[in-house]
Design an enzyme around this catalytic site. Structure first.
Site, PDB file in Angstrom:
ATOM      1  N   ASP A   1       2.254  80.069  26.726  1.00  0.00           N
ATOM      2  CA  ASP A   1       2.702  78.981  27.592  1.00  0.00           C
ATOM      3  C   ASP A   1       3.700  78.138  26.815  1.00  0.00           C
ATOM      4  O   ASP A   1       3.397  77.666  25.717  1.00  0.00           O
ATOM      5  CB  ASP A   1       1.517  78.125  28.031  1.00  0.00           C
ATOM      6  CG  ASP A   1       0.442  78.954  28.728  1.00  0.00           C
ATOM      7  OD1 ASP A   1       0.776  80.020  29.271  1.00  0.00           O
ATOM      8  OD2 ASP A   1      -0.725  78.533  28.720  1.00  0.00           O
TER       9      ASP A   1
ATOM     10  N   ASP B   1      -8.197  80.548  39.756  1.00  0.00           N
ATOM     11  CA  ASP B   1      -8.582  79.642  38.677  1.00  0.00           C
ATOM     12  C   ASP B   1      -9.961  79.080  39.007  1.00  0.00           C
ATOM     13  O   ASP B   1     -10.160  78.504  40.088  1.00  0.00           O
ATOM     14  CB  ASP B   1      -7.572  78.508  38.528  1.00  0.00           C
ATOM     15  CG  ASP B   1      -6.231  78.988  37.984  1.00  0.00           C
ATOM     16  OD1 ASP B   1      -6.080  80.204  37.758  1.00  0.00           O
ATOM     17  OD2 ASP B   1      -5.333  78.145  37.796  1.00  0.00           O
TER      18      ASP B   1
END
EC number: 5.3.1.16
Length: 244
Positions: A129, A8
Site C-alpha cells: 500500500d 472486508d
C-alpha cells in the site's frame, strides 16, 4: 485479468473503510457468507477477504469465519494480521489459496522471502500500500498510520530471485473513493517487473476502470465499494473483462 470481489470483515460484519480509517466505516451487513455466495453465483472464481479485526488485533483474527468462506467453493485470497509462519499455515490448512502479507513485506523482507521460498510464490501475495511523496511511491505501514523510509521499487527489488509471483498495490489516495485506479502506476509496474502478476487495488469505479487496468498490464483487479454501491455487478465485470 482476474476479478477479485472484496469482502472486508470487521467483527463478523461486511464493511468498507474509507482510506483505511477505522473511524470511517460503512457497514454492509452481517452475512458475509451470503455475500460470498452471491459473488460465486454471479460467476466470480476468486474472492479477496481482508480480516480487519485481525489486522487491528492479532488475537481477534476471524479464522473460523474465513474457514467457512473457503467452503463456498470460491478461491480465497486473504490477509489481515498475518505475522508468523504459524498464521500462514493455519490459513492454508483452512483452505485459503493465497495468504496476503502486508507490513511485514516491507519491514522484514528476509523473513517474508523465506516464506515465499518455503510455501511457494503461488501461495503468497504481497500487499504493498503506497502513497506518493516527493515524486516517489513509499509504502505505508501499521494500517497506513506510518510511512516506510524505503521506496516501492526498493521493496520489490529485495524480492528478486525469491519466487515472488503475486503482489497487489493500493494507491492509498484513491482507496474507497471511486476516483479511478492509478493506471500509470500499474502500467509501469507491469513493464518494469513483468514476472509478477500485479493486482490493481483502490479507486475502481466503473467497467472502464477495469478495462484500463487490464490494458495497463494488471493481472487482476480488486473491487469492493463499486460493487456494494451498485456501480456494476460481478457478472457485468466478468463479461467486460472476457470481451475486452
Amino acid at each position: 485479468m482476474i476479478l477479485y470481489p472484496a469482502i472486508d470483515l470487521l467483527d463478523g460484519r461486511v464493511v468498507r473503510l474509507h482510506k483505511g480509517a477505522f473511524d470511517a466505516v460503512t457497514d454492509y451487513g452481517d452475512d458475509p457468507m451470503r455475500v460470498a455466495e452471491q459473488f460465486g453465483e454471479a460467476g466470480a472464481v476468486w474472492v479477496h477477504i481482508v480480516d480487519l479485526s485481525g489486522a487491528r488485533d492479532g488475537a481477534r483474527r476471524q479464522g473460523a469465519l474465513i474457514r467457512s468462506l473457503c467452503e463456498t467453493g470460491l478461491r480465497v485470497q486473504t490477509g489481515g494480521g498475518v505475522r508468523s509462519a504459524e498464521d500462514i499455515e493455519d490459513l492454508l490448512a483452512a483452505g485459503v489459496e493465497r495468504v496476503i502479507i502486508g507490513s511485514l513485506a516491507v519491514t522484514d523482507t528476509n523473513r517474508v522471502a523465506g516464506w515465499l521460498q518455503n510455501y511457494g510464490g503461488d501461495r503468497i501475495t504481497l500487499a504493498l500500500d503506497v502513497r506518493q511523496i516527493g515524486g516517489q511511491y513509499r509504502p505505508a505501514l501499521k494500517g497506513w498510520t506510518d510511512m516506510a523510509d524505503t521506496t516501492l521499487d526498493d521493496v520489490i527489488s529485495a524480492y528478486e530471485g525469491t519466487g515472488l509471483a503475486h503482489a497487489l498495490v493500493t494507491d492509498i489516495g484513491r482507496d474507497g473513493d471511486l476516483s479511478g485506479p492509478n493506471i500509470a502506476l500499474y502500467k509501469r509496474l507491469a513493464t518494469d517487473y513483468p514476472n509478477i502478476d500485479w493486482q490493481a487495488s483502490g479507486g475502481v469505479s466503473s467497467l472502464d476502470d477495469l478495462r484500463a487496468a487490464r490494458a495497463a498490464g494488471a493481472a487482476g483487479a480488486i473491487t469492493g465499494k463499486a460493487l456494494y454501491e451498485g456501480r456494476f455487478t460481478v457478472g457485468e465485470a466478468i463479461a467486460c473483462l472476457r470481451d475486452a
